[in-house]
Design a protein around this motif. Structure first.
Motif, PDB file in Angstrom:
ATOM      1  N   ASP A 342       0.749  -1.037   0.128  1.00  0.00           N
ATOM      2  CA  ASP A 342       0.149  -0.028  -0.225  1.00  0.00           C
ATOM      3  C   ASP A 342       0.907   1.261   0.078  1.00  0.00           C
ATOM      4  O   ASP A 342       1.172   1.737   1.002  1.00  0.00           O
ATOM      5  N   TYR A 343       1.289   1.782  -1.148  1.00  0.00           N
ATOM      6  CA  TYR A 343       1.969   2.855  -1.191  1.00  0.00           C
ATOM      7  C   TYR A 343       1.343   3.978  -1.066  1.00  0.00           C
ATOM      8  O   TYR A 343       0.039   4.373  -1.406  1.00  0.00           O
ATOM      9  N   LYS A 344       2.091   4.900  -0.297  1.00  0.00           N
ATOM     10  CA  LYS A 344       1.672   6.215   0.121  1.00  0.00           C
ATOM     11  C   LYS A 344       2.501   7.247  -0.754  1.00  0.00           C
ATOM     12  O   LYS A 344       3.613   7.008  -0.627  1.00  0.00           O
ATOM     13  N   THR A 345       1.765   8.262  -1.196  1.00  0.00           N
ATOM     14  CA  THR A 345       2.747   9.249  -2.095  1.00  0.00           C
ATOM     15  C   THR A 345       2.513  10.735  -1.596  1.00  0.00           C
ATOM     16  O   THR A 345       1.429  10.984  -0.810  1.00  0.00           O
ATOM     17  N   GLU A 346       3.468  11.675  -1.854  1.00  0.00           N
ATOM     18  CA  GLU A 346       3.546  12.728  -1.322  1.00  0.00           C
ATOM     19  C   GLU A 346       4.057  13.871  -2.469  1.00  0.00           C
ATOM     20  O   GLU A 346       5.042  13.398  -2.962  1.00  0.00           O
ATOM     21  N   VAL A 347       3.368  14.686  -3.001  1.00  0.00           N
ATOM     22  CA  VAL A 347       3.578  15.433  -4.145  1.00  0.00           C
ATOM     23  C   VAL A 347       4.669  16.583  -3.573  1.00  0.00           C
ATOM     24  O   VAL A 347       4.277  17.316  -2.623  1.00  0.00           O
ATOM     25  N   ILE A 348       5.646  16.725  -4.189  1.00  0.00           N
ATOM     26  CA  ILE A 348       6.693  17.808  -3.766  1.00  0.00           C
ATOM     27  C   ILE A 348       7.039  18.776  -5.198  1.00  0.00           C
ATOM     28  O   ILE A 348       6.458  18.517  -6.173  1.00  0.00           O
ATOM     29  N   GLY A 349       7.949  19.596  -4.959  1.00  0.00           N
ATOM     30  CA  GLY A 349       8.263  20.412  -6.224  1.00  0.00           C
ATOM     31  C   GLY A 349       8.770  19.617  -7.450  1.00  0.00           C
ATOM     32  O   GLY A 349       9.309  18.529  -7.345  1.00  0.00           O
ATOM     33  N   ARG A 350       8.757  20.164  -8.594  1.00  0.00           N
ATOM     34  CA  ARG A 350       9.262  19.628  -9.683  1.00  0.00           C
ATOM     35  C   ARG A 350      10.986  19.263  -9.636  1.00  0.00           C
ATOM     36  O   ARG A 350      11.387  20.063  -8.963  1.00  0.00           O
ATOM     37  N   ARG A 351      11.287  18.284 -10.333  1.00  0.00           N
ATOM     38  CA  ARG A 351      12.874  17.953 -10.097  1.00  0.00           C
ATOM     39  C   ARG A 351      13.143  18.672 -11.626  1.00  0.00           C
ATOM     40  O   ARG A 351      12.867  18.485 -12.440  1.00  0.00           O
ATOM     41  N   ARG A 352      14.537  19.201 -11.155  1.00  0.00           N
ATOM     42  CA  ARG A 352      15.262  20.026 -12.426  1.00  0.00           C
ATOM     43  C   ARG A 352      15.658  18.854 -13.429  1.00  0.00           C
ATOM     44  O   ARG A 352      16.075  17.816 -13.050  1.00  0.00           O
ATOM     45  N   GLY A 353      15.234  19.097 -14.714  1.00  0.00           N
ATOM     46  CA  GLY A 353      15.338  18.318 -15.746  1.00  0.00           C
ATOM     47  C   GLY A 353      14.596  17.473 -16.178  1.00  0.00           C
ATOM     48  O   GLY A 353      14.814  16.945 -17.422  1.00  0.00           O
ATOM     49  N   ASP A 354      13.438  17.251 -15.548  1.00  0.00           N
ATOM     50  CA  ASP A 354      12.299  16.393 -15.825  1.00  0.00           C
ATOM     51  C   ASP A 354      11.467  17.122 -17.083  1.00  0.00           C
ATOM     52  O   ASP A 354      11.279  18.354 -17.050  1.00  0.00           O
TER      53      ASP A 354
END
Length: 396
Positions: A342-354
């Motif tokens: 059961d994966y939990k996720t958290e959205v953070i800022g964009r990653r440079r280069g993506d």
């Protein structure tokens, strides 16, 4: 693909694979061994891989050879499952020259599949000079050694990151290259260097050599493992890529309670980045069939280079992908089903280069090479999880 060559005892062709012990390299070597047409030579400095991977690849190929043979396999077929292993850094030019020289009396090195590279997008922006030295300078050194020893067949394993933020999806091979990360730019530079090399090599009479041939297959996102669970992906340290990270979280070797998602505000259906995932064995098969197309006089070689203009060199680029993509959240859902975690996720800022979306148009590879990537996402996740459960600490 043929699993035995016992009826045709042509001498094995010596093929060198750089980064042979890595995730892509080990599965490419496995696929090469299964043809029983090549003597495979691996060069790897084990920066992000383990020698045990090559031991297992050879054992797997030999086991499959014996299981597929109605009679005792020939000595040559058995020899074709053994890998000549060299621990070496590609920037160590004298050591690489020594390896090439050692095969001069054995027919020379027929071709090279160049996979070795540092490949973490985020890390590349933190240590750019290290990436340029390892990826670009080492490629130049390798090409110089190949030229010195008359080895002019090269498969260069590139990356979809060379396309940066592409103007159109799916991405065709003629899309301009720019790279939106240091890693991506190292790959762009290597492609241009190889192209210039192909254009420049002349024979003694001043004509471009007919046999100069190179491919840059832009590789999209490999996933999965051999279905036996005997070989798979095992980077040193914490996995950088999404699928192996999810597998390590599920098996408990990465103890993070939450998966950090780099941005959910991209222009995609669920806001997370989309990538074109294909099974590692499908990707490996694409590399091997591209190598086989470099064999002069073969039907495939004639088909591939029928439209090549000699004055522009003999090189081709192919996209190796499935032609459709999956988002970060879709991958998480697929791994949740495969692992039961059961994966939990958290959205953070964009990653440079993506970049938001990278999806291949593999039509050219299908038409000219007969390339296909039939294994689906469920199979990729199942094979990955099978590998991880059987090898929770990988090759260590």
């Amino acid at each position: 693909m043929s699993t035995t060559n016992s009826n045709s005892q042509e001498p094995l062709k010596n093929v060198l694979v750089t980064g042979g012990a890595g995730y892509i390299g080990s599965h490419v070597i496995y696929t090469l061994l299964r043809t029983h047409k090549y003597k495979v030579i691996s060069i790897d400095n084990y920066h992000n891989s383990f020698p045990a991977a090559l031991t297992r690849v050879s054992e797997l190929a030999l086991t499959e050879l014996k299981a597929a043979s109605d009679s005792q396999p020939s000595t040559q077929d058995i020899d074709s499952t053994a890998i000549d292993v060299h621990e070496c850094d590609l920037n160590a030019a004298s050591a690489v020259r020594s390896i090439f020289s050692s095969y001069s009396s054995k027919g020379g090195i027929w071709g090279v599949i160049h996979i070795a590279a540092y490949k973490a997008v985020g890390e590349s922006s933190e240590i750019p000079l290290t990436y340029y030295a390892n990826n670009v300078a080492a490629t130049i050194s390798l090409l110089q050694t190949m030229q010195e020893f008359g080895c002019m067949r090269l498969i260069y394993s590139s990356s979809a990151t060379v396309y940066g933020v592409p103007p159109d999806i799916p991405i065709k091979e003629e899309t301009r290259r720019e790279g939106d990360s240091v890693y991506g730019r190292t790959k762009v530079m290597c492609e241009l260097i190889i192209q210039d090399f192909c254009d420049s090599v002349m024979n003694d009479s001043g004509k471009l050599e007919d046999f100069i041939s190179s491919y840059f297959p832009p590789v999209f996102q490999p996933a999965g493992a051999h279905p036996s669970g005997y070989i798979g992906e095992h980077p040193r340290g914490r996995p950088e890529n999404l699928l192996p990270l999810l597998a390590h979280m599920a098996v408990g070797t990465v103890t993070d309670p939450v998966l950090k998602v780099f941005g959910n505000d991209y222009p995609t259906p669920d806001g997370t980045c989309i990538r074109d995932y294909l099974h590692i064995l499908d990707l490996a098969a694409g590399h091997v069939v591209a190598l086989q197309a470099l064999e002069e006089g073969s039907e495939l070689n004639a088909k591939v280079f029928a439209s090549s203009i000699q004055s522009q060199g003999r090189f081709k680029a192919y996209n190796l992908g499935k032609g459709h993509g999956m988002s970060v959240m879709q991958i998480v859902d697929a791994m949740r089903k495969a692992t039961g975690h059961d994966y939990k996720t958290e959205v953070i800022g964009r990653r440079r280069g993506d970049v938001p979306e990278l999806i291949a148009d593999p039509a050219l590879a299908r038409a000219e090479l007969g390339f296909d990537a039939p294994r689906d996402l469920e199979t990729m996740c199942r094979d990955l999880w099978n590998w991880q459960v059987k090898n929770p600490t990988g090759y260590e």
